[in-house]
Motif scaffolding. Structure first.
Motif, PDB file in Angstrom:
ATOM      1  N   SER A  81       0.928  -1.374   0.096  1.00  0.00           N
ATOM      2  CA  SER A  81      -0.028  -0.090   0.021  1.00  0.00           C
ATOM      3  C   SER A  81       1.119   1.354   0.141  1.00  0.00           C
ATOM      4  O   SER A  81       2.168   1.147   0.481  1.00  0.00           O
ATOM      5  CB  SER A  81      -0.654   0.400   1.205  1.00  0.00           C
ATOM      6  OG  SER A  81      -1.613   0.643   1.275  1.00  0.00           O
ATOM      7  N   GLY A  86      -1.172  -3.063   3.896  1.00  0.00           N
ATOM      8  CA  GLY A  86      -0.608  -3.364   3.259  1.00  0.00           C
ATOM      9  C   GLY A  86      -1.972  -4.427   2.835  1.00  0.00           C
ATOM     10  O   GLY A  86      -2.384  -5.226   2.148  1.00  0.00           O
ATOM     11  N   SER A 111       5.458  -0.782   2.635  1.00  0.00           N
ATOM     12  CA  SER A 111       4.586   0.237   2.252  1.00  0.00           C
ATOM     13  C   SER A 111       6.138   1.531   1.998  1.00  0.00           C
ATOM     14  O   SER A 111       6.873   1.319   2.994  1.00  0.00           O
ATOM     15  CB  SER A 111       4.379   0.679   4.070  1.00  0.00           C
ATOM     16  OG  SER A 111       3.771   1.943   3.539  1.00  0.00           O
TER      17      SER A 111
END
Length: 333
Positions: A81, A86, A111
Motif C-alpha cells: 500500500s 498492505g 509500505s
C-alpha cells in the motif's frame, strides 16, 4: 449449475465479469468443504482485487483464518500500500491473517511511507520459532529493533537456559557490543569476559555526610564524630579518608555503596581526581605528596617523614601559589 466455461483469447478480454451497483460483484459459495472461489494463473495473479476507495481483497471468518496464503516456493501472502494497509484481515475468534510458506516468506508487508507490518492486541506482535529467532529485525541505516514503553521496560528479555543470557549483544565490526546512555542497575552477579573500561577517572565509594557539614567535590575530608564526612582542617590529621570525587575535570568511573539514603558523597579510593590545594603553604610540584592542611577541605604539600597515615595523594600538576583544583593520583597511606 454444473461446470461453466467461457474461453477468451484477447489481450484485454475478461472471461467472467461481475458488476454490482451496491453489493458484491462476484459471489462464490461452496457447501461441500471446498473453496467458494478459486483462482489460478500459470504466470500472473490467481486472484486479483482492486478498489479505488476501499479494500482490494477482504477476507473474513467466524471460526478460522480471514485470509490464508500458502506458497511452496515464495511468498504466501503479500500486501502493498502507498498510504494505507498492505494487508488487513479480521476474525471474530481466530487469526485475522495467516501466511505459510515452506521455503520463503510467510507474510510480507511493504509500505513506501508507513509501517510495513503493524500488530495490535494483547501483544502487538508475536513471533515464535522452534529452531531459530522468534523475531528478527534488520536495517541498513538505523536500528534493527526498537522497543519503547510508557510505563515498563522498553526491551525485556528472558532466557530459561542456565547457559544463555536474557539479553545478548555482539558486534562483528569490532565496536561496542552494548551501550547505555544513563544509569545501569545490576541486581545479581556481574561477569565480564573482557576488559572493563569505564570512561571516568576514579573508583569511588559513597559515605554519609556529617549533619550540618558543607562538603563539596574536590574537598579533602575526614570522618566526624558522628561517622560522616566533613572538611579536614588539621595538618597531617590521620582521621582524613580522602578526596571527594566529582570536581570539574574528572568524574568517577565507578561508584560503590550507592544504596544508602540521606545526604551522601563519593570519596575517591583509586585513580585520578581533582583536589582543592592550598599552595600558599608551600608550592606544589608534580609528584609531590599531599596531605590535609589547616585550610578546610584543602590539601598541601606533605613532609614524607610526617605524613604516615595522613597522605591523600600525589600531585599531577604544578601550583606555585594560591588555592585551586589540582589533578591528583589518589594514594591513601
Amino acid at each position: 449449475m454444473g461446470t461453466f466455461e467461457n474461453l477468451v483469447s484477447g489481450d484485454n478480454e475478461t472471461a467472467i465479469l461481475g458488476i454490482s451497483e451496491r453489493y458484491t460483484g462476484v459471489w462464490g459459495e461452496s457447501r461441500g468443504g471446498a473453496s467458494g472461489v478459486y483462482g489460478r494463473s500459470p504466470g500472473w495473479h490467481g486472484v486479483y482485487g482492486e478498489s479505488d476507495t476501499n479494500t482490494g481483497v477482504l477476507g473474513q471468518s467466524k471460526t478460522l483464518y480471514g485470509v490464508h496464503g500458502v506458497s511452496t516456493s515464495s511468498t504466501g501472502t503479500i500486501g502493498e500500500s502507498s498510504s494505507g494497509f498492505g494487508v488487513h484481515g479480521t476474525s471474530g475468534s481466530n487469526t485475522g491473517v495467516v501466511g505459510q510458506s515452506t521455503s520463503g516468506v510467510g507474510i510480507e508487508g511493504s509500505s513506501q511511507r508507513g509501517d510495513g507490518v503493524v500488530g495490535r492486541g494483547r501483544r502487538g506482535v508475536v513471533g515464535t520459532s522452534e529452531t531459530y529467532q522468534g523475531v528478527f529485525g534488520s536495517s541498513r541505516d538505523n536500528a534493527g529493533v526498537v522497543g519503547e514503553s510508557e510505563a515498563f521496560h522498553a526491551v525485556f528479555g528472558v532466557s530459561r537456559s542456565i547457559n544463555n543470557a536474557g539479553l545478548f549483544g555482539g558486534n562483528t565490526g569490532g565496536g561496542w557490543a552494548g551501550m547505555f546512555d544513563g544509569r545501569v542497575s545490576v541486581s545479581g552477579n556481574l561477569y565480564v569476559g573482557g576488559d572493563v573500561r569505564p570512561l571516568g577517572a576514579d573508583v569511588a565509594e559513597e559515605f554519609d555526610v556529617e549533619e550540618g557539614a558543607t562538603v563539596l567535590p574536590g574537598m579533602v575530608v575526614r570522618l566526624g564524630e558522628g561517622g560522616g564526612l566533613e572538611p579536614a582542617d588539621q595538618p597531617y590529621e590521620t582521621a582524613v579518608i580522602g578526596i571527594v570525587s566529582g570536581a570539574p575535570g574528572f568524574r568517577p568511573g565507578m561508584v560503590l555503596d550507592t544504596g544508602g539514603g540521606g545526604r551522601r558523597m563519593p570519596v575517591a579510593l583509586v585513580g585520578k581526581v581533582m583536589c582543592w590545594v592550598d599552595a600558599d603553604r608551600g608550592a606544589v610540584r608534580r609528584g609531590d605528596l599531599l596531605t590535609a592542611s589547616p585550610t578546610p577541605g584543602h590539601a598541601m604539600c606533605a613532609d614524607a617523614d610526617r605524613a604516615t597515615g595522613s597522605l591523600v595523594g600525589k600531585a599531577l600538576a604544578v601550583l606555585h601559589q594560591g588555592k585551586a583544583l589540582v589533578p591528583v593520583l589518589t594514594m591513601l597511606r
